[in-house]
Write an enzyme that holds these catalytic residues in place. Structure first.
Site, PDB file in Angstrom:
ATOM      1  CB  SER A  15       4.542   8.488  -3.263  1.00 17.24           C
ATOM      2  OG  SER A  15       4.594   8.534  -4.665  1.00 17.24           O
ATOM      3  NE  ARG A  38       0.429   4.837 -12.427  1.00 17.74           N
ATOM      4  CZ  ARG A  38       1.176   5.899 -12.497  1.00 17.74           C
ATOM      5  NH1 ARG A  38       0.767   7.029 -11.965  1.00 17.74           N
ATOM      6  NH2 ARG A  38       2.330   5.876 -13.084  1.00 17.74           N
ATOM      7  CG  HIS A  41       0.359   7.247  -6.125  1.00 16.32           C
ATOM      8  ND1 HIS A  41       0.173   8.281  -7.009  1.00 16.32           N
ATOM      9  CD2 HIS A  41       1.460   7.552  -5.406  1.00 16.32           C
ATOM     10  CE1 HIS A  41       1.124   9.173  -6.828  1.00 16.32           C
ATOM     11  NE2 HIS A  41       1.925   8.762  -5.859  1.00 16.32           N
TER      12      HIS A  41
END
Length: 154
Positions: A15, A38, A41
């Protein structure tokens, strides 16, 4: 059923590799790139990278604040829940004031949303804190108003 990846480490690695492959990250320095990855994600939207606004030195300032034990002030439970506590360097407190019983009364008093009112409860912890705003723009706007009026800067 189709075959699918079941190994958590492989899923995690894949991912993040997908984010790095699909997002435009070239405008970020190393720290901000890691933060942008981050954020992407967390929300699953690579276009977030194109919309991030930040000032020079913000990553280093945030990192230093966290290292020094600064609290993380969050606008909503979703953001607070999304912070992986084991990655916080100093056992930093994560604070969400949105559901404090005083918030509805404060909101009525200031003529603003509950999210904005919750920011009022950050006053004693605001100076040098790290602020994470997720889905409540009124929290951010009210915070900026308070800073313009002389409140301490996070």
């Amino acid at each position: 059923m189709r075959p699918y990846e079941k190994n958590p480490q492989a899923i995690y690695a894949e991912s993040f590799a997908t984010v790095r492959k699909e997002a435009r990250l070239d405008r970020f320095g190393p720290g901000m790139e890691a933060l942008a990855i981050r954020l992407i994600h967390a929300c699953g939207m690579v276009e977030v990278a194109d919309r991030l606004a930040f000032s020079d030195g913000v990553y280093a300032a945030g990192q230093a604040a966290l290292q020094a034990g600064a609290p993380v002030l969050c606008d909503c439970e979703m953001v607070g829940a999304g912070i992986i506590r084991r990655y916080l360097p100093a056992g930093n407190e994560v604070i969400v004031t949105l559901n404090d019983p005083k918030v509805p009364g404060i909101a009525a008093g200031i003529g603003n949303t509950r999210s904005a009112a919750a920011v009022e409860l950050w006053a004693e912890r605001l100076e040098g804190a790290v602020v994470a705003v997720g889905n409540a723009p009124t929290a951010l706007f009210h915070l900026l108003e308070l800073i313009d009026e002389g409140a301490p800067k996070p």
